[in-house]
Scaffold this active site. Structure first.
Site, PDB file in Angstrom:
ATOM      1  N   GLU A 117     -69.675 -30.307 -59.370  1.00  0.00           N
ATOM      2  CA  GLU A 117     -68.852 -30.768 -60.489  1.00  0.00           C
ATOM      3  C   GLU A 117     -67.572 -31.679 -59.962  1.00  0.00           C
ATOM      4  O   GLU A 117     -67.261 -32.597 -60.658  1.00  0.00           O
ATOM      5  CB  GLU A 117     -68.212 -29.613 -61.224  1.00  0.00           C
ATOM      6  CG  GLU A 117     -69.264 -28.818 -62.030  1.00  0.00           C
ATOM      7  CD  GLU A 117     -69.901 -29.610 -63.251  1.00  0.00           C
ATOM      8  OE1 GLU A 117     -69.045 -29.840 -64.071  1.00  0.00           O
ATOM      9  OE2 GLU A 117     -70.930 -30.040 -63.135  1.00  0.00           O
ATOM     10  N   ASP A 118     -67.112 -31.210 -58.751  1.00  0.00           N
ATOM     11  CA  ASP A 118     -65.884 -31.911 -58.565  1.00  0.00           C
ATOM     12  C   ASP A 118     -66.016 -32.897 -57.453  1.00  0.00           C
ATOM     13  O   ASP A 118     -65.030 -33.941 -57.211  1.00  0.00           O
ATOM     14  CB  ASP A 118     -65.225 -30.875 -57.799  1.00  0.00           C
ATOM     15  CG  ASP A 118     -64.289 -29.774 -58.852  1.00  0.00           C
ATOM     16  OD1 ASP A 118     -64.744 -30.104 -59.893  1.00  0.00           O
ATOM     17  OD2 ASP A 118     -63.822 -28.753 -58.426  1.00  0.00           O
TER      18      ASP A 118
END
Ligand code: MN
Length: 749
Positions: A117-118
């Site tokens: 996600e990051d």
């Protein structure tokens, strides 16, 4: 600066290639020199490592260590709102899972759970480095995170929970997600109050009930307490103060009861652990709110938990306690004989203690206690204990009702590979564009959703967008899809939908629409047919006296004039016979008789009429001379003039109807052709390409035995009319390998 992770985890750590970790171009070594973990992070790592050493093999610990190093590098420079380095979060999540003794793959996935996600790291990169299983788990958690960001209506919490569970598929994904949520709740203070309240609300609505459903009671309670403190900080503070005070006041009473129980049980020969049960604040709050009780009414009940060595002893202890204090009738519950849905087992009873205070008691054995506290996780947590077999059996039994269990071996990692969450195997959960969740039978399509929203939406749907992409209406929906239905004001249900809709609602709505439409079309056709038949007798339908109809209905048992028309249209009644009956005793008007001579033909509008069908035997297409024929039970069927199937029926009187193609008719009609071609490779492909080029679709191809020099091919094509078909025939005839080509009609009717 010394490297921190490798000595803690032990063993060599695989190198990370440059480029796999984004954002740090100057990062050349694995553990950069500027890494100064705060003291607590180093301590956390040490504790984590210690936990792993108690149940994982050294090579597994090495793999987990590598995942830590990778995640740490990927999140480098990223801070949490608390000011801690980001890696402290995945580490805490993994720590919690380690206390449940989850396998190495789950721990690696926990450490890597925010990486996709990051950062720019992909599932494939994780799979290459840490294996497919860990990559699937990370992907599963990331998918849940994406769903979380969609809005949902509060009233739909139940559906949302089911959707998350159905999406997860692997029980480890849910355990990672719950552990993630727990740590986020533990560090929620850094957030803005308004955001804190929203997350707390979501925890109460979604995640705490999931923990409860999985029997993770300790986690369930902790999530509730944390969420309560953030959702209602003031109430939480007041209540916690009040409870502290009350406990102080009642210490003496509680002490006397504990002492009495601790004395009574050994006297009965029972070895037991007796604990005063702390009611958690959220439970007290909810009881006060839901049952409109005052604080003292809630706290007047004391709770104790008694843990004994085995199941028979539970009942012995119950007997000893009922001898000590008077039980309250109707309060005894045997959850050992009949466990709760999540596997919980215990005996519950309420006794009248000293000063008439009610005392709630739970009695269970050690294994029941583990299951009660850890639920699904207890399977992995206690796998090394001697009593594992019994526990495992119980857990398995319960898991079987929860999950699809393909293979259960003693090895937990293998067991885990095969444990799939399939709590709601029959359902699929999708979002409307406004964030409303719909539960549909698995295998459902956008048409099912359209009818679930509203009948009008279903009847008028023409297309759909799934996750912002235009897709066919027959696409099977998947959990978490965002589905937008596109409607058109004049659209109508297509009979082909019946071939793929899954929900009973959609099916019955489509059927209803088609039946109504068929009735109306049939009635319209019946009216025209009857009017023709009446003209033959010199009568006009519109001028028929009401008595003629009344007489007919009485004699034939027909419900209404319209029903008679529909039956004629469907071929259930013959128009000539109905006309003759109606005509009995009615005076012939000369004007109608004159009109009868100029009887217009019935027009055929297209290939897809419900009441009018094109003969399968001769497959008429626009341009063919045609004739209509009414047969009982078939309605009006259109044939070509030279159709061989009807030749032998020519003598039947009264069943023939004049029909004509509507001028300028459009649509696609099926026609068959027969091609004899030389038996050479590629000839079929060439013919097919030619047909396509001539603007026709091939519906069906079949061929005769091609043992000889020539082969016979049969094509069913879609054409607009005779001219179109002639064009195709000419074009195919030009292929050198084609010996002969003709339009073909099957001989059977
Ligand atoms: Mn996270």
């Amino acid at each position: 600066m010394t490297a921190v992770a490798p000595p803690l985890f032990g063993g060599p750590v695989p190198a990370i290639e440059p480029g796999m970790v984004p954002g740090n171009p100057d990062e050349s070594s694995l553990i950069p020199a500027d890494m100064h973990p705060p003291v607590d992070l180093a301590e956390d790592l040490e504790r984590f490592n210690g936990k792993l050493a108690t149940y994982l093999k050294p090579e597994e610990i090495t793999r987990v260590g590598a995942a830590y190093v990778f995640a740490d590098a990927a999140h480098r420079g990223q801070l949490r709102l608390t000011g801690d380095p980001y890696i402290s979060h995945p580490l805490a999540v993994a720590q919690n899972l380690a206390s449940w003794h989850l396998d190495a793959n789950a721990l690696m996935a926990a450490l890597l759970h925010d990486v996709m996600e990051d950062t720019a790291i992909t599932k494939e990169q994780i799979a290459v480095r840490f294996g497919k299983v860990a990559a699937e788990l990370v992907d599963g958690v990331s998918k849940l995170d994406r769903i979380e960001h969609q809005s949902f209506e509060e009233a739909q919490a139940e559906n949302f929970r089911k959707m998350l569970l159905a999406m997860a598929r692997d029980v480890r994904v849910i355990l990672i997600k719950l552990s993630d949520r727990l740590h986020n709740m533990q560090t929620l203070d850094a957030m803005r109050p308004e955001k804190r309240r929203r997350i707390a609300r979501e925890t109460l609505d979604i995640y705490a009930p999931i923990a409860n459903r999985l029997g993770l009671n300790a986690l369930y309670r902790e999530l509730q307490e944390l969420a309560f403190s953030h959702a209602h900080p003031l109430r939480y503070r007041v209540l916690s103060k009040a409870v502290k005070g009350a406990r102080g006041n009642r210490r003496e009473v509680v002490g006397r009861i504990v002492e009495a129980i601790r004395k009574a049980l050994p006297e009965a020969g029972i070895d037991a652990e007796v604990k005063g049960r702390e009611k958690h604040l959220y439970g007290i709050y909810r009881k006060m709110r839901d049952k409109h009780l005052s604080f003292s009414q809630v706290l007047d009940i004391y709770g104790f938990r008694i843990v004994v060595k085995n199941r028979p002893t539970c009942y012995l202890a119950l007997g000893a306690l009922h001898a000590l204090y008077q039980p309250v009738p109707g309060k005894f519950k045997d959850y050992i004989a009949i466990p709760k849905a999540n596997g919980y087992q215990s005996l519950h009873t309420t006794l009248i203690g000293p000063f008439g205070t009610p005392v709630e008691i739970q009695i269970r054995d050690a294994h029941m206690h583990h299951v009660a506290e850890s639920g699904v996780a207890s399977h992995w947590l206690y796998k090394d204990e001697s009593a594992i077999d019994q526990l495992q059996q119980k857990t398995h039994k319960w898991l079987q009702s929860l999950v699809e269990l393909q293979s259960a071996s003693g090895d937990s990692s293998e067991f885990l590979e095969h444990v799939k969450v399939d709590l709601f195997p029959g359902e699929v959960y999708v979002f409307s564009p406004k964030g409303k969740i719909f539960a549909l039978p698995r295998g459902s399509t956008p048409v099912d959703l359209a009818y679930a929203v509203h009948t009008d939406i279903g009847d008028r749907c023409v297309a759909c967008r799934i996750n912002f992409e235009t897709m066919p209406l027959r696409t099977e929906l998947r959990n978490g899809d965002r589905v937008e239905i596109i409607t058109a004001p004049n659209a109508a249900p297509n009979p082909a939908w019946l071939g793929y809709v899954k929900s009973a609602r959609a099916r019955s709505k489509i059927r209803h629409f088609l039946n109504t439409k068929q009735n109306e079309e049939s009635a319209a056709l019946g009216e025209r047919l009857l009017s023709h038949a009446l003209r033959d007798l010199g009568l006009a339908l519109a001028k028929l006296p009401a008595q003629a109809w009344d007489r007919f209905k009485r004699a034939s048992g027909a419900r209404s004039q319209k029903a008679v028309m529909a039956e004629i249209g469907l071929g259930k009644r013959l128009p000539a016979i109905v006309a003759r009956r109606l005509a009995e005793g009615v005076e012939v008007s000369p004007s109608a008789a004159n009109e009868g001579r100029a009887k217009p033909a019935i027009l055929i509008h297209g290939p897809e009429g419900v009441a009018i069908k094109l003969g399968n035997c001769c497959r008429p297409i626009p341009g063919d001379p045609i004739v209509g024929m009414i047969r009982k039970g078939q309605g009006l069927v259109v044939h070509t003039h030279d159709c061989r199937a009807i030749a032998k029926l020519r003598s039947e009187r009264g069943n023939w109807v004049d029909v004509e193609w509507e001028p300028g008719i459009t649509g696609l009609f099926e026609a068959s052709i027969k091609v004899v071609a030389k038996n050479v490779r590629g000839v079929l492909a060439r013919i097919a390409a030619d047909i396509a080029e001539a603007g026709s679709n091939i519906v069906n191809i079949s061929m005769d035995d091609d043992s000889g020099e020539a082969t016979t091919l049969f094509f069913t094509l879609q054409v607009s009319d005779r001219v179109h078909l002639a064009h195709i025939l000419r074009s195919v005839r030009r292929i050198p390998e084609v010996v002969r080509i003709t339009r073909y009609v099957e001989t059977k009717p």
